[in-house]
Design an enzyme around this catalytic site. Structure first.
Site, PDB file in Angstrom:
ATOM      1  N   THR A   1       0.753  -1.231   0.008  1.00  0.00           N
ATOM      2  CA  THR A   1       0.133  -0.125   0.063  1.00  0.00           C
ATOM      3  C   THR A   1       0.826   1.174  -0.133  1.00  0.00           C
ATOM      4  OG1 THR A   1      -1.429   1.169   1.284  1.00  0.00           O
ATOM      5  CG2 THR A   1      -0.289   0.024   2.573  1.00  0.00           C
TER       6      THR A   1
ATOM      7  N   SER B   1      -1.701   3.387  10.575  1.00  0.00           N
ATOM      8  CA  SER B   1      -2.794   2.583  11.167  1.00  0.00           C
ATOM      9  C   SER B   1      -2.101   1.232  11.388  1.00  0.00           C
ATOM     10  CB  SER B   1      -4.144   2.568  10.199  1.00  0.00           C
ATOM     11  OG  SER B   1      -3.634   1.551   9.090  1.00  0.00           O
TER      12      SER B   1
ATOM     13  N   TYR C   1      -3.448  -1.593  10.194  1.00  0.00           N
ATOM     14  CA  TYR C   1      -3.396  -2.110   9.104  1.00  0.00           C
ATOM     15  C   TYR C   1      -2.041  -1.908   8.120  1.00  0.00           C
ATOM     16  CZ  TYR C   1      -3.949  -2.041   4.011  1.00  0.00           C
ATOM     17  OH  TYR C   1      -3.564  -2.095   2.610  1.00  0.00           O
ATOM     18  N   HIS C   2      -2.079  -0.395   8.090  1.00  0.00           N
ATOM     19  CA  HIS C   2      -0.889   0.031   7.142  1.00  0.00           C
ATOM     20  C   HIS C   2       0.550  -0.389   7.992  1.00  0.00           C
ATOM     21  CE1 HIS C   2      -3.535   2.882   5.525  1.00  0.00           C
ATOM     22  NE2 HIS C   2      -2.960   2.672   4.511  1.00  0.00           N
TER      23      HIS C   2
ATOM     24  N   LYS D   1       1.580  -3.864   6.567  1.00  0.00           N
ATOM     25  CA  LYS D   1       2.150  -3.892   5.376  1.00  0.00           C
ATOM     26  C   LYS D   1       3.722  -3.489   5.388  1.00  0.00           C
ATOM     27  CE  LYS D   1      -1.479  -4.601   3.023  1.00  0.00           C
ATOM     28  NZ  LYS D   1      -1.708  -5.853   2.012  1.00  0.00           N
TER      29      LYS D   1
END
Ligand code: NAD
Ligand code: USQ
Length: 380
Positions: free
Chosen positions: A143, A182, A184-185, A188
């Site tokens: 991302t 976040s 989530y990020h 990654k």
């Protein structure tokens, strides 16, 4: 080529699996259908009536060779290893992660789920391939948010930064510093680090696609048969900003701009996602090289530009909301997409016409748009 598409039942994975099958590759979709389950848990199903995976696979036989394996790649290591041993893939495209930033910030259980699911899935993939002595080209969906969204280092390069070390005056190239916004990020960033290690230690050929926010719903192939229809999310946790605002305009819901809308972000149309994944799959890095990074983005917009565009087109008011996220109120962003462009990528741009196509799709199901799921429950 034999291609395993992990997470191939999802929003980006399904059109990409169809694209690869249409090119004559032998595709195996591997998915645990967790996205469908989370939709149910949030009472926010796909707006478009997507078919069960078995119906999708049956209809996809008209496009090409495509099979399905149910498997949780993060929790069923032995089962996953068996799938990889059977498929013997030349390429593995890895979409199979929990991909919502707000969802990952809801509470402790979603934070833990997101880290466990995403990081273990990525590790299990490469660990199983080490055990099986297989070295397919891995194409991982990363991302843009791994970089943070600023131009402190100028235009965002593709994964690596050329720097001069003050202490030694040496010029070196380093992986771009991770700056996630976040949980989530963050996963990654962790995935990327894991992949660099496996590339260095076991000679994996890996491409990490740092993708921007995906908008739209259909590709030429998903449009070709109702059973191949793609999912469309507009809820506060999984809907992404442009698709959300197009949906909100359909029911006159004031467009949900967080803060002043000065956030600049990179965008890409779903058709281009499928095309770029195919380009990447065909172009592995040399063995023994660090992870190859492509920024999979078409263009940059601010949230308020998008809201203004939709508001002036539809007459829907803009409803400025206190930003539920911790992020810069405004930022400038410049991004290189040279790698994919050099392979032939010609980005689809956001036009009235294309927005019109999405409005038409959303319009067909406007009676199913549920106002109660529009606002996000995550705060950070
Ligand atoms: P999605 O949630 O629609 O699809 C993910 C798929 O992976 C789902 O079908 C889900 O069931 C499956 N999955 C998740 N965990 C799994 C597991 N442990 N085992 C097996 N299957 C599992 O998400 P998407 O929008 O299609 O995103 C796909 C990938 O692209 C993600 O990795 C995401 O981070 C990345 N990405 C998405 C966007 C976007 O705007 N949608 C932008 C940039 C990057
Ligand atoms: N935003 C609004 N109003 C909304 C929703 C979002 O103003 O109703 C703002 C957010 O505050 C943020 C921006 O729009 O500044 C983008 O938010 P988003 O929800 O569209 O996207 P994001 O959370 O960044 O995540 C999405 C995908 C994720 C992917 C990422 C790419 O869900 O899987 O990795 O886009 S990127 O943002 O480039 O890192």
């Amino acid at each position: 080529m034999k291609v395993a598409v992990l997470g191939g039942d999802g929003f980006c994975g399904w059109p990409s699996a169809l694209q690869l099958a249409s090119e004559g590759h032998k595709v195996t979709v591997v998915d645990n259908l967790s996205r469908r389950q989370i939709s149910e848990k949030l009472s926010a199903p796909s707006l478009t009536p997507i078919r069960p995976i078995q119906d999708r696979i049956a209809a996809a036989k008209n496009i090409g060779e495509i099979a399905f394996e149910y498997c949780d790649i993060a929790r069923d290591y032995d089962g996953f290893k068996r799938v990889l041993a059977t498929v013997q893939p030349d390429v593995v495209v890895h979409f199979a992660e929990q991909r919502s930033a707000p969802y990952s910030m809801l509470s402790s259980s979603e934070r833990t789920y997101t880290v466990d699911n995403n990081v273990s899935g990525t590790n299990n993939l490469m660990s199983a391939l080490v055990d099986l002595q297989l070295r397919p080209h891995i194409v991982h969906l990363g991302t843009m948010g791994v970089y943070g969204y600023n131009d402190d280092f100028g235009e965002i390069p593709e994964g690596y930064l050329d720097i001069e070390v003050l202490q030694t005056q040496k010029k070196v190239t380093i992986p771009y510093p991770g700056n996630p916004g976040s949980i989530y990020h963050l996963t990654k960033v962790l995935d990327h680090q894991l992949m660099q290690f496996y590339a260095k230690n076991w000679g994996f050929q890996i491409t990490d696609l740092h993708q921007g926010i995906v908008w739209g719903t259909d590709t030429e192939l998903t449009k070709s048969d109702p059973a191949l229809m793609n999912r469309f999310d507009y809820d506060g946790e999984y809907g992404t900003v442009l698709n959300r605002m197009i949906s909100q305009a359909q029911i006159g819901f004031p467009l949900t701009v967080y803060g002043s809308g000065g956030q600049s972000r990179a965008f890409i149309h779903i058709q281009d996602t499928a095309r770029c994944v195919s380009l990447a799959a065909h172009n592995p890095p040399e063995a023994g090289q660090p992870v190859q990074v492509f920024n999979q983005v078409a263009e940059v917009h601010t949230v308020s530009d998008l809201a203004d565009m939709i508001s002036s087109k539809t007459g829907t008011k803009i409803g400025y909301l206190d930003n539920p996220r911790k992020e810069a109120a405004q930022n400038s962003l410049r991004v290189s997409n040279e790698g994919l462009r050099s392979l032939g990528f010609e980005p689809i741009r956001l036009t009235d016409n294309l927005m019109g196509e999405i409005e038409e799709t959303v319009g067909k199901y406007a009676d199913k748009l549920d106002k109660d799921v529009i606002l996000s429950n995550a705060r950070w």
